[in-house]
Scaffold this motif. Structure first.
Motif, PDB file in Angstrom:
ATOM      1  N   ALA A  28      -0.675  -5.514  -0.981  1.00 15.24           N
ATOM      2  CA  ALA A  28      -2.133  -5.679  -0.946  1.00 15.24           C
ATOM      3  C   ALA A  28      -2.742  -4.955   0.247  1.00 15.24           C
ATOM      4  CB  ALA A  28      -2.486  -7.164  -0.907  1.00 15.24           C
ATOM      5  N   CYS A  29      -2.144  -5.146   1.421  1.00 11.73           N
ATOM      6  CA  CYS A  29      -2.654  -4.483   2.624  1.00 11.73           C
ATOM      7  C   CYS A  29      -2.458  -2.976   2.549  1.00 11.73           C
ATOM      8  CB  CYS A  29      -1.972  -5.052   3.862  1.00 11.73           C
ATOM      9  SG  CYS A  29      -2.473  -6.736   4.275  1.00 11.73           S
ATOM     10  N   GLY A  30      -1.345  -2.532   1.948  1.00  9.54           N
ATOM     11  CA  GLY A  30      -1.104  -1.103   1.788  1.00  9.54           C
ATOM     12  C   GLY A  30      -2.130  -0.450   0.880  1.00  9.54           C
ATOM     13  N   ILE A  31      -2.465  -1.115  -0.231  1.00 10.29           N
ATOM     14  CA  ILE A  31      -3.460  -0.580  -1.159  1.00 10.29           C
ATOM     15  C   ILE A  31      -4.835  -0.534  -0.504  1.00 10.29           C
ATOM     16  CG2 ILE A  31      -4.743  -1.099  -3.283  1.00 10.29           C
ATOM     17  CD1 ILE A  31      -2.120  -2.097  -4.492  1.00 10.29           C
TER      18      ILE A  31
ATOM     19  N   ASP B 218      -5.784 -10.797  -9.350  1.00  7.21           N
ATOM     20  CA  ASP B 218      -5.382 -10.194  -8.080  1.00  7.21           C
ATOM     21  C   ASP B 218      -5.594  -8.679  -8.111  1.00  7.21           C
ATOM     22  OD1 ASP B 218      -4.549 -12.644  -7.029  1.00  7.21           O
ATOM     23  OD2 ASP B 218      -2.527 -12.410  -7.835  1.00  7.21           O
ATOM     24  N   VAL B 219      -5.196  -8.063  -9.215  1.00  2.00           N
ATOM     25  CA  VAL B 219      -5.334  -6.613  -9.355  1.00  2.00           C
ATOM     26  C   VAL B 219      -6.812  -6.215  -9.310  1.00  2.00           C
ATOM     27  CG1 VAL B 219      -4.965  -4.650 -10.896  1.00  2.00           C
ATOM     28  CG2 VAL B 219      -3.180  -6.381 -10.636  1.00  2.00           C
TER      29      VAL B 219
ATOM     30  N   PHE C 250      -9.139 -10.607   3.667  1.00  2.00           N
ATOM     31  CA  PHE C 250      -9.590 -11.006   2.333  1.00  2.00           C
ATOM     32  C   PHE C 250      -8.497 -10.811   1.282  1.00  2.00           C
ATOM     33  CE2 PHE C 250     -11.879 -10.522  -1.677  1.00  2.00           C
ATOM     34  CZ  PHE C 250     -12.786 -11.575  -1.617  1.00  2.00           C
ATOM     35  N   VAL C 251      -7.913  -9.598   1.234  1.00  2.00           N
ATOM     36  CA  VAL C 251      -6.920  -9.341   0.189  1.00  2.00           C
ATOM     37  C   VAL C 251      -5.621 -10.101   0.457  1.00  2.00           C
ATOM     38  CG1 VAL C 251      -7.897  -7.095  -0.420  1.00  2.00           C
ATOM     39  CG2 VAL C 251      -6.078  -7.208   1.294  1.00  2.00           C
TER      40      VAL C 251
ATOM     41  N   ALA D 174     -11.873  -4.325  -3.822  1.00  2.00           N
ATOM     42  CA  ALA D 174     -11.834  -4.276  -2.357  1.00  2.00           C
ATOM     43  C   ALA D 174     -11.522  -2.869  -1.866  1.00  2.00           C
ATOM     44  CB  ALA D 174     -10.807  -5.270  -1.825  1.00  2.00           C
ATOM     45  N   ALA D 175     -10.536  -2.217  -2.492  1.00  2.00           N
ATOM     46  CA  ALA D 175     -10.151  -0.865  -2.078  1.00  2.00           C
ATOM     47  C   ALA D 175     -11.264   0.138  -2.364  1.00  2.00           C
ATOM     48  CB  ALA D 175      -8.871  -0.442  -2.788  1.00  2.00           C
TER      49      ALA D 175
END
Length: 441
Positions: A164-167, A22-23, A151-152, A29-30
């Motif tokens: 996830a959305c915050g990152i 996940d990480v 996606f995330v 993605a980020a």
């Protein structure tokens, strides 16, 4: 039509801890999002020199700048169309394909912009080619932002969707900071003549190369578990996903567009317009305004992550309420405080940037607003349409309001803060069950 995501039948999956995979997914993605947003935003930092190079020399200065900003705006106008088309295939054929395609579609025109002939070489073909490149960039970013959030959010445990959305949002805003830093570096290292001669091309060429690097990195990402299980259960949407969204998910569209309006107030007014407004309203030197803006953008990046954590800890309703209040208060502090004590610009701007971090709450609400089979299309339509409308109107409205009051930017942001509070109240009451999980229907 089946409207439940795979998480509904797998509570253990929803509650599992965040894994190393996940990480890795979040990091890639980020990073890709930051590079893609850098590619899209770098144009605005070189609008003046592009206006000189891509239009006839005898064009009046005001018209040349208007034409250059028109090219920049073209990227925003194409966003809804690009987002809707890419979301359609994302819901029908897979999130990963569109996630990889969006960054490729951004890398190609960015690299080509850095290689385009100018008006002196190609005549009117030069601005037409530049317009085409900007439209391709707009289509790409229209699919990238909603696609990345979907996606995330479908990769991580449900209790970590906020983080996830915050990152991911932090990655996008960091791309703005990268663009600002690159533009500053170019203008420090090269003389104005050198920038006009060749150095303006460097940020685009670098962005294109890094874009292809992001394409390569995204090859290692896997399709989301939610989409894979929908495909295995033959639960994919039949027909047009957007038709299903408009027919059965009006509440989700409405809520998503309202909080996107809040997002545009935070980004467009607090981050993009404020440096220029501070120069005009309070005589702040351009270098000081831009330096403070870089600090505020960094603060925004951190704030997006913190608000994402708050969503997971306290719920989206409470996080949105707190963030809307913080954004309103800190924006007033910035405009009132700098008016009285200009030397306090940097710390006040950092606080306002932190308040703008409420944008980190927005995607976690939107991914819960639509069921998995039409999630990409619902989010993309709502976000891109609202951003095209409100993002385009906001500068005009704020500029007109300033004629009445120098605190107009703060008034506008506070008005949208009130909208954010109204949505938060809905999430905590009537919409509590509907937006409680990824199983929204």
């Amino acid at each position: 039509m089946e409207t439940h995501s795979s998480l509904e039948n797998q509570p253990s999956l929803a509650q599992r801890p965040l894994s190393a995979q996940d990480v890795r997914t979040l990091g890639l993605a980020a990073l890709g999002g930051a590079l893609e947003f850098y590619d899209f935003i770098i144009f605005v930092f070189f609008t003046a020199v592009i206006g000189e190079l891509f239009f006839p020399a005898d064009t009046p200065e005001w018209l040349r700048q208007l034409q250059a900003f028109g090219l920049f705006a073209a990227g925003y106008l194409v966003r809804p169309l690009g987002g809707i088309v890419m979301a359609h295939f994302g819901d029908r054929g897979g999130r990963k394909r569109m996630f990889a395609l969006s960054v490729f579609m951004m890398a190609v025109p960015t690299l080509l912009i850095g290689s385009l002939p100018t008006y002196a070489t190609a005549g009117y073909a030069a601005p037409l080619l530049l317009l085409l490149m900007r439209m391709m960039q707009g289509a790409a970013v229209g699919g990238e932002v909603p696609g990345a959030w979907v996606f995330v959010s479908e990769h991580v445990p449900e209790r970590r969707v906020g983080l996830a959305c915050g990152i991911l949002t932090a990655g996008l805003t960091f791309g703005i900071l990268l663009g600002s830093l690159m533009a500053t570096a170019i203008n420090v290292l090269y003389t104005p003549a050198q920038v006009k001669d060749f150095a303006w091309r460097i940020p685009f060429l670098v962005g294109g190369v890094f874009g292809f690097f992001a394409v390569y990195l995204r090859r290692w990402l896997a399709e989301t578990p939610v989409f894979e299980q929908m495909r295995q259960r033959k639960a994919l949407v039949q027909g047009l996903p957007l038709k299903e969204v408009l027919r059965g998910h009006g509440t989700g569209v409405g809520v998503s567009m309202l909080i996107t309006w809040l997002l545009t107030a935070a980004i467009v007014v607090v981050i993009l317009m404020t440096p220029t407004l501070m120069q005009k309203l309070h005589g702040i030197a351009p270098a000081l305004a831009l330096r403070a803006n870089s600090l505020a953008t960094l603060s925004l990046t951190l704030g997006a992550v913190l608000f994402g954590l708050a969503v997971d800890r306290f719920g989206a309703g409470w996080a949105l309420a707190a963030g809307s209040l913080l954004l309103s208060v800190t924006t007033y502090l910035l405009y009132v405080g700098v008016g009285a004590r200009p030397e306090h610009l940097a710390p006040l701007y950092v606080l306002a940037g932190l308040g703008a971090g409420v944008v980190g709450v927005v995607p976690s609400v939107m991914v819960r607003a639509f069921p998995a089979p039409v999630r990409f299309s619902g989010l993309s339509f709502s976000y891109n349409m609202a951003y095209a409308i409100f993002g385009g109107v906001t500068p005009l409205v704020v500029t007109l309001m300033i004629q009445v009051s120098p605190l107009a930017p703060a008034h506008y942001v506070a008005a949208l803060g009130a909208v954010g509070l109204a949505v938060a109240l809905y999430l905590l009451t009537a919409g509590r069950e509907r937006f409680a999980s990824m199983r929204a229907s």
